[in-house]
Design a protein around this motif. Structure first.
Motif, PDB file in Angstrom:
ATOM      1  N   ASP A   8       0.805  -1.221   0.000  1.00 46.81           N
ATOM      2  CA  ASP A   8       0.000   0.000   0.000  1.00 46.81           C
ATOM      3  C   ASP A   8       0.839   1.272   0.000  1.00 46.81           C
ATOM      4  OD1 ASP A   8       0.634  -0.834   2.764  1.00 46.81           O
ATOM      5  OD2 ASP A   8      -0.477   0.965   3.328  1.00 46.81           O
ATOM      6  N   ASP A  32      -4.351  -2.544  -1.934  1.00 47.02           N
ATOM      7  CA  ASP A  32      -5.045  -2.820  -0.680  1.00 47.02           C
ATOM      8  C   ASP A  32      -5.512  -4.269  -0.661  1.00 47.02           C
ATOM      9  OD1 ASP A  32      -7.491  -2.986  -2.117  1.00 47.02           O
ATOM     10  OD2 ASP A  32      -7.838  -0.847  -1.871  1.00 47.02           O
ATOM     11  N   PHE A  33      -6.100  -4.668   0.455  1.00 47.80           N
ATOM     12  CA  PHE A  33      -6.513  -6.055   0.669  1.00 47.80           C
ATOM     13  C   PHE A  33      -7.530  -6.503  -0.376  1.00 47.80           C
ATOM     14  CE2 PHE A  33      -9.463  -9.091   2.587  1.00 47.80           C
ATOM     15  CZ  PHE A  33      -8.602 -10.083   3.033  1.00 47.80           C
ATOM     16  N   ASN A  34      -8.539  -5.680  -0.636  1.00 44.36           N
ATOM     17  CA  ASN A  34      -9.605  -6.076  -1.553  1.00 44.36           C
ATOM     18  C   ASN A  34      -9.089  -6.255  -2.976  1.00 44.36           C
ATOM     19  OD1 ASN A  34     -11.494  -5.998   0.529  1.00 44.36           O
ATOM     20  ND2 ASN A  34     -11.981  -3.840   0.175  1.00 44.36           N
ATOM     21  N   THR A  53       0.737  -5.730   6.425  1.00 39.15           N
ATOM     22  CA  THR A  53      -0.152  -4.685   6.931  1.00 39.15           C
ATOM     23  C   THR A  53      -0.748  -3.931   5.760  1.00 39.15           C
ATOM     24  OG1 THR A  53       1.268  -4.451   8.877  1.00 39.15           O
ATOM     25  CG2 THR A  53      -0.345  -2.710   8.481  1.00 39.15           C
ATOM     26  N   PRO A  55      -4.403  -1.817   4.009  1.00 40.26           N
ATOM     27  CA  PRO A  55      -5.717  -1.224   4.238  1.00 40.26           C
ATOM     28  C   PRO A  55      -6.809  -2.275   4.053  1.00 40.26           C
ATOM     29  CG  PRO A  55      -4.387   0.161   2.779  1.00 40.26           C
ATOM     30  CD  PRO A  55      -3.656  -1.140   2.938  1.00 40.26           C
ATOM     31  N   ASN A  56      -7.740  -2.328   4.964  1.00 37.79           N
ATOM     32  CA  ASN A  56      -8.936  -3.183   4.888  1.00 37.79           C
ATOM     33  C   ASN A  56      -8.678  -4.653   5.195  1.00 37.79           C
ATOM     34  OD1 ASN A  56     -10.384  -0.883   3.926  1.00 37.79           O
ATOM     35  ND2 ASN A  56      -9.660  -1.335   1.852  1.00 37.79           N
ATOM     36  N   GLY A  57      -7.458  -5.027   5.581  1.00 40.34           N
ATOM     37  CA  GLY A  57      -7.245  -6.437   5.864  1.00 40.34           C
ATOM     38  C   GLY A  57      -5.792  -6.765   6.150  1.00 40.34           C
ATOM     39  N   SER A  58      -5.542  -8.063   6.319  1.00 40.70           N
ATOM     40  CA  SER A  58      -4.203  -8.541   6.682  1.00 40.70           C
ATOM     41  C   SER A  58      -3.624  -9.406   5.574  1.00 40.70           C
ATOM     42  CB  SER A  58      -4.277  -9.349   7.980  1.00 40.70           C
ATOM     43  OG  SER A  58      -3.073 -10.070   8.188  1.00 40.70           O
TER      44      SER A  58
END
Length: 224
Positions: A8, A32-34, A53, A55-58
């Protein structure tokens, strides 16, 4: 070989993509995660560079999804969370290697290349098939010891064929693997035909058998 960069931090992601592209990898970003989850469901990658790490998830959940889907993509974790617990969990979930931030791009490139060698070519730098010798380190091809001059795309195409030797690969998979996000697959396959035609011509002129066979209605097979 196609690499997915799940990172990210835009500046770092751009630096990784620029470096790996200069090493002749085809790179796709996921910020990002998505976006990352969508890409791993749609595509296969020779290697995934994965930040934990996001945004929005791991990133660990992305590893769990890869494991659930029984995907064979190589994974290099990159993370500022340089804890032994993260390393152990990531490796237990199927990651191939772990690199703590900050790192040198050359080391990241070497680790990505090593993962791809282990996953696709048994850890070897020199791939010998019949009378062909492919050197993954300096990205050169020889036939019976004589150099065969290839363009970058011809080299990538040959490497993809060799990694899938004796298996049918579709035109769609060739386009997706070698061009990824940079090409509109819906337009035309003329450029694929041109690259395959040129590669076949160069191999035959070098004295090779006609390894690349068209499989009607399906795609191509690199037959040994």
């Amino acid at each position: 070989m196609k690499v997915l960069i799940i990172e990210d931090e835009r500046e770092l992601a751009d630096s990784i993509i620029t470096y790996l592209s200069s090493e002749q990898f085809i790179c796709e970003p996921a910020k990002d995660f998505n976006a990352a989850m969508e890409k791993i469901h749609l595509n296969d990658y020779s290697c995934i560079v994965l930040d934990l790490t996001l945004p929005n998830g791991s990133g660990l959940d992305i590893l769990r999804e890869l494991k659930k889907q029984q995907k064979e993509d190589g994974v290099l974790i990159i993370s500022a969370r340089n804890s032994i617990d993260d390393k152990i969990e990531g490796l237990n979930l199927g990651a191939d290697d772990y690199l703590a931030k900050p790192f040198h791009l050359a080391e990241l490139g070497a680790r990505v290349a090593a993962i791809i060698r282990r996953k696709s070519f048994g850890g070897q730098n020199i791939i010998a098939i019949d009378h062909l010798t492919l050197d993954l380190s300096d990205k050169t091809l020889k036939h019976d010891g004589q150099p065969v001059s290839l363009t970058r795309k011809e080299y990538e195409l040959l490497l993809y064929f060799i990694s899938n030797k004796n298996r049918v690969v579709t035109k769609e998979s060739i386009v997706e693997h070698l061009w990824g996000d940079d090409i509109d697959m819906a337009d035309s396959y003329d450029f694929i035909y041109s690259h395959i035609k040129n590669l076949r011509k160069k191999l035959i002129q070098a004295g090779c058998p006609d390894y690349i066979k068209a499989v009607y209605g399906m795609g191509y097979k690199f037959s040994i």
